[in-house]
Design a protein around this motif. Structure first.
Motif, PDB file in Angstrom:
ATOM      1  N   ALA A 176     -15.567  11.727   9.271  1.00  0.00           N
ATOM      2  CA  ALA A 176     -14.399  11.065   9.847  1.00  0.00           C
ATOM      3  C   ALA A 176     -14.355   9.586   9.446  1.00  0.00           C
ATOM      4  CB  ALA A 176     -14.401  11.219  11.358  1.00  0.00           C
ATOM      5  N   GLN A 177     -15.557   8.967   9.453  1.00  0.00           N
ATOM      6  CA  GLN A 177     -15.630   7.572   9.051  1.00  0.00           C
ATOM      7  C   GLN A 177     -15.255   7.411   7.585  1.00  0.00           C
ATOM      8  OE1 GLN A 177     -16.205   5.012  11.118  1.00  0.00           O
ATOM      9  NE2 GLN A 177     -15.844   3.567   9.432  1.00  0.00           N
ATOM     10  N   MET A 178     -15.767   8.333   6.763  1.00  0.00           N
ATOM     11  CA  MET A 178     -15.451   8.260   5.342  1.00  0.00           C
ATOM     12  C   MET A 178     -13.956   8.512   5.102  1.00  0.00           C
ATOM     13  SD  MET A 178     -18.724  10.194   3.685  1.00  0.00           S
ATOM     14  CE  MET A 178     -18.082  10.099   2.024  1.00  0.00           C
ATOM     15  N   LYS A 179     -13.407   9.500   5.819  1.00  0.00           N
ATOM     16  CA  LYS A 179     -11.978   9.730   5.679  1.00  0.00           C
ATOM     17  C   LYS A 179     -11.165   8.516   6.124  1.00  0.00           C
ATOM     18  CE  LYS A 179     -12.023  14.774   6.094  1.00  0.00           C
ATOM     19  NZ  LYS A 179     -11.596  15.935   6.900  1.00  0.00           N
ATOM     20  N   ALA A 180     -11.649   7.935   7.261  1.00  0.00           N
ATOM     21  CA  ALA A 180     -10.951   6.725   7.726  1.00  0.00           C
ATOM     22  C   ALA A 180     -11.056   5.621   6.682  1.00  0.00           C
ATOM     23  CB  ALA A 180     -11.522   6.283   9.062  1.00  0.00           C
ATOM     24  N   ASN A 181     -12.294   5.515   6.087  1.00  0.00           N
ATOM     25  CA  ASN A 181     -12.462   4.492   5.044  1.00  0.00           C
ATOM     26  C   ASN A 181     -11.581   4.794   3.824  1.00  0.00           C
ATOM     27  OD1 ASN A 181     -14.312   2.987   6.544  1.00  0.00           O
ATOM     28  ND2 ASN A 181     -16.038   4.244   5.830  1.00  0.00           N
ATOM     29  N   ASP A 182     -11.573   6.127   3.470  1.00  0.00           N
ATOM     30  CA  ASP A 182     -10.712   6.489   2.330  1.00  0.00           C
ATOM     31  C   ASP A 182      -9.242   6.229   2.639  1.00  0.00           C
ATOM     32  OD1 ASP A 182     -12.902   7.282   0.884  1.00  0.00           O
ATOM     33  OD2 ASP A 182     -12.786   9.383   1.550  1.00  0.00           O
ATOM     34  N   PHE A 183      -8.845   6.578   3.850  1.00  0.00           N
ATOM     35  CA  PHE A 183      -7.458   6.324   4.238  1.00  0.00           C
ATOM     36  C   PHE A 183      -7.148   4.834   4.246  1.00  0.00           C
ATOM     37  CE2 PHE A 183      -4.212   5.609   7.498  1.00  0.00           C
ATOM     38  CZ  PHE A 183      -3.177   6.372   6.979  1.00  0.00           C
ATOM     39  N   HIS A 184      -8.143   4.060   4.764  1.00  0.00           N
ATOM     40  CA  HIS A 184      -7.960   2.611   4.800  1.00  0.00           C
ATOM     41  C   HIS A 184      -7.892   2.049   3.389  1.00  0.00           C
ATOM     42  CE1 HIS A 184      -8.124  -1.426   6.375  1.00  0.00           C
ATOM     43  NE2 HIS A 184      -9.178  -1.692   5.546  1.00  0.00           N
ATOM     44  N   ASN A 185      -8.825   2.529   2.525  1.00  0.00           N
ATOM     45  CA  ASN A 185      -8.805   2.025   1.135  1.00  0.00           C
ATOM     46  C   ASN A 185      -7.501   2.421   0.423  1.00  0.00           C
ATOM     47  OD1 ASN A 185     -11.364   0.812   1.285  1.00  0.00           O
ATOM     48  ND2 ASN A 185     -12.394   2.772   0.853  1.00  0.00           N
ATOM     49  N   GLU A 186      -7.083   3.700   0.681  1.00  0.00           N
ATOM     50  CA  GLU A 186      -5.844   4.142   0.054  1.00  0.00           C
ATOM     51  C   GLU A 186      -4.653   3.357   0.587  1.00  0.00           C
ATOM     52  OE1 GLU A 186      -3.468   8.343  -0.826  1.00  0.00           O
ATOM     53  OE2 GLU A 186      -5.206   8.273   0.529  1.00  0.00           O
ATOM     54  N   HIS A 187      -4.676   3.088   1.899  1.00  0.00           N
ATOM     55  CA  HIS A 187      -3.595   2.291   2.481  1.00  0.00           C
ATOM     56  C   HIS A 187      -3.575   0.877   1.893  1.00  0.00           C
ATOM     57  CE1 HIS A 187      -0.664   0.996   5.417  1.00  0.00           C
ATOM     58  NE2 HIS A 187      -1.464  -0.027   5.748  1.00  0.00           N
ATOM     59  N   GLU A 188      -4.771   0.265   1.749  1.00  0.00           N
ATOM     60  CA  GLU A 188      -4.828  -1.080   1.156  1.00  0.00           C
ATOM     61  C   GLU A 188      -4.331  -1.063  -0.292  1.00  0.00           C
ATOM     62  OE1 GLU A 188      -8.769  -2.496   1.561  1.00  0.00           O
ATOM     63  OE2 GLU A 188      -8.512  -3.103   3.672  1.00  0.00           O
ATOM     64  N   SER A 189      -4.720   0.031  -1.038  1.00  0.00           N
ATOM     65  CA  SER A 189      -4.248   0.109  -2.426  1.00  0.00           C
ATOM     66  C   SER A 189      -2.730   0.239  -2.465  1.00  0.00           C
ATOM     67  CB  SER A 189      -4.915   1.289  -3.144  1.00  0.00           C
ATOM     68  OG  SER A 189      -4.510   2.526  -2.548  1.00  0.00           O
ATOM     69  N   TYR A 190      -2.170   1.074  -1.533  1.00  0.00           N
ATOM     70  CA  TYR A 190      -0.708   1.179  -1.493  1.00  0.00           C
ATOM     71  C   TYR A 190      -0.054  -0.137  -1.068  1.00  0.00           C
ATOM     72  CZ  TYR A 190      -0.474   6.197  -2.388  1.00  0.00           C
ATOM     73  OH  TYR A 190      -0.521   7.435  -2.980  1.00  0.00           O
ATOM     74  N   GLU A 191      -0.720  -0.802  -0.081  1.00  0.00           N
ATOM     75  CA  GLU A 191      -0.192  -2.105   0.334  1.00  0.00           C
ATOM     76  C   GLU A 191      -0.163  -3.072  -0.846  1.00  0.00           C
ATOM     77  OE1 GLU A 191       1.096  -3.370   3.052  1.00  0.00           O
ATOM     78  OE2 GLU A 191       1.044  -1.480   4.155  1.00  0.00           O
ATOM     79  N   LEU A 192      -1.296  -3.074  -1.613  1.00  0.00           N
ATOM     80  CA  LEU A 192      -1.342  -3.949  -2.793  1.00  0.00           C
ATOM     81  C   LEU A 192      -0.280  -3.539  -3.818  1.00  0.00           C
ATOM     82  CD1 LEU A 192      -5.210  -4.240  -3.263  1.00  0.00           C
ATOM     83  CD2 LEU A 192      -3.650  -6.036  -2.467  1.00  0.00           C
ATOM     84  N   LYS A 193      -0.154  -2.206  -3.992  1.00  0.00           N
ATOM     85  CA  LYS A 193       0.845  -1.726  -4.937  1.00  0.00           C
ATOM     86  C   LYS A 193       2.249  -2.112  -4.496  1.00  0.00           C
ATOM     87  CE  LYS A 193       2.506   2.517  -7.126  1.00  0.00           C
ATOM     88  NZ  LYS A 193       2.349   3.977  -7.196  1.00  0.00           N
ATOM     89  N   TRP A 194       2.539  -1.880  -3.159  1.00  0.00           N
ATOM     90  CA  TRP A 194       3.868  -2.234  -2.676  1.00  0.00           C
ATOM     91  C   TRP A 194       4.119  -3.739  -2.741  1.00  0.00           C
ATOM     92  CZ3 TRP A 194       2.765   1.259   2.133  1.00  0.00           C
ATOM     93  CH2 TRP A 194       2.901   2.622   1.751  1.00  0.00           C
TER      94      TRP A 194
END
Length: 323
Positions: free
Chosen positions: A196-214
Motif C-alpha cells: 500500500a505504501q509503495m502504491k501510494a508512493n507510486d501514485f504520488h510519484n505518478e501524480h508529481e510527474s503528471y503535475e510536472l507534465k501539466w
C-alpha cells in the motif's frame, strides 16, 4: 494820160504804203513770234524746271521713303530681335522650370527608392529578428520537450526501478514465505502495508510527474500564447508601419502630382503669354502693313497728282505755244 500817170503814181504810192505797212506788220509779227518763241522757251524752261523740281522732290521723297523704310526695317528687326530674345528667355525659363521639375521628380524618386530600401532593410531586420525569435522559440520548445522526455524517462526509470524492487521484494517475500510459514500473517500484513505504501508512493510519484507534465504544458501554452500575442503585436506594428509608409507614399505622390500640375500650369500660362505676344506682333504687323499701304497710296496719289500737274502745265505750255 495824165490821169493814167496819176493813177499809176497813186498805185505806186499805195504799193509803197502797203509794203511799208506789210513791213511794219511783218516786223510786228516777227517780234510777236520772237516774243511767243521766247515765252514758249520760257514756259518750256519753267516746265522743265518744274519737272526737274518735281523729279528732285520725288527723288527726295523716294529717298525719305527709303530712309523711313530702312528705319522701319531697323525697328522691325529690333522688335524681331527683342521678340526672339523674349522667346529665347521664355524657352530658357521653360527649360529651367522643366529641368527643376525633373530634378524634383528625380529627387522624389531617389527619396522613394531610399525609403523603399530603408523599408526593405527594416523588413530584413524584422525578418532576421523574427527568425531569431523563431529559432529561440523552437530551441525553447525543443528544450522543453527534451526536459519532458527526460522527466518522463526518469519517471519511467523510477517506475521500472520500483517494479524491479517490487519484483525483488516479492521474490524475497516468497522466499521468506517459504522459509517461514508461521509468520505469514504478520508478514502478510507488513507486506500489504508495504505494498500500500509503495502504491501510494507510486501514485504520488505518478501524480508529481503528471503535475510536472501539466505545469510544463501550461508553461508551453503560456509561452505559445505570449508568442502569439507578440506576433500579433508585431503584425500590428508592421501594419501600422505599412499604413504609415503608404500614407507617406500617397503624400509624396500627391506632392509630385501637385508640382507636376503647377509646372503644367506655368507651361500653359507661358504658352498663352507667347500666343498673346504673337497675336500682338501679328496685330502690330498688320497695323504697320496698313500704315505702309496707306503711305504707299498717299505717295502714289502724290505722284499721280504731280504727273497730272506736270501734264496740265505741259498742256498749258503747248496751248500757249499753239496760240
Amino acid at each position: 494820160e495824165r490821169d493814167a500817170e496819176e493813177y499809176k503814181k497813186q498805185l505806186a504810192r499805195e504799193r509803197r504804203e502797203s509794203l511799208a505797212l506789210r513791213n511794219v506788220e511783218g516786223v510786228r509779227i516777227r517780234d510777236l513770234e520772237a516774243q511767243m518763241k521766247a515765252n514758249d522757251f520760257h514756259n518750256e524752261h519753267e516746265s522743265y524746271e518744274l519737272k526737274w523740281a518735281g523729279e528732285r522732290d520725288a527723288n527726295e521723297y523716294k529717298k525719305q521713303l527709303a530712309r523711313e523704310r530702312r528705319e522701319s526695317f531697323e525697328l522691325r528687326n529690333a522688335e524681331g530681335r527683342h521678340a526672339r530674345d523674349i522667346e529665347a528667355t521664355m524657352k530658357a525659363n521653360e527649360w529651367q522650370k522643366e529641368h527643376e521639375s525633373y530634378e524634383l521628380k528625380w529627387a522624389s524618386e531617389r527619396d522613394a527608392e531610399e525609403y523603399e530600401k530603408q523599408l526593405a532593410r527594416e523588413r530584413r531586420e524584422s525578418l532576421n529578428l523574427r527568425n531569431a525569435e523563431g529559432r529561440r522559440i523552437r530551441d525553447n520548445e525543443h528544450e522543453m520537450k527534451r526536459n519532458d522526455m527526460n522527466k518522463e524517462h526518469e519517471s519511467y526509470e523510477l517506475k521500472w526501478a520500483g517494479e524491479r524492487d517490487a519484483e525483488e521484494y516479492k521474490k524475497q517475500l516468497a522466499r521468506e514465505r517459504r522459509e517461514s510459514l508461521a509468520l505469514r500473517n504478520v508478514e502478510g500484513v507488513r507486506i500489504r502495508d508495504l505494498e500500500a505504501q509503495m502504491k501510494a508512493n507510486d501514485f504520488h510519484n505518478e501524480h508529481e510527474s503528471y503535475e510536472l507534465k501539466w505545469a510544463g504544458e501550461r508553461d508551453a501554452n503560456e509561452y505559445k500564447k505570449q508568442l502569439a500575442r507578440e506576433r500579433r503585436e508585431s503584425f500590428e506594428l508592421r501594419n501600422a508601419e505599412g499604413r504609415h509608409a503608404r500614407d507617406i507614399e500617397a503624400t509624396m505622390k500627391a506632392n509630385e502630382w501637385q508640382k507636376e500640375h503647377e509646372s503644367y500650369e506655368l507651361k500653359w500660362a507661358s504658352e498663352r503669354d507667347a500666343e498673346e505676344y504673337e497675336k500682338q506682333l501679328a496685330r502690330e504687323r498688320r497695323e504697320s502693313l496698313n500704315l505702309r499701304n496707306a503711305e504707299g497710296r498717299r505717295i502714289r496719289d502724290n505722284e499721280h497728282e504731280m504727273k497730272r500737274n506736270d501734264m496740265n502745265k505741259e498742256h498749258e505750255s503747248y496751248e500757249l505755244k499753239w496760240a
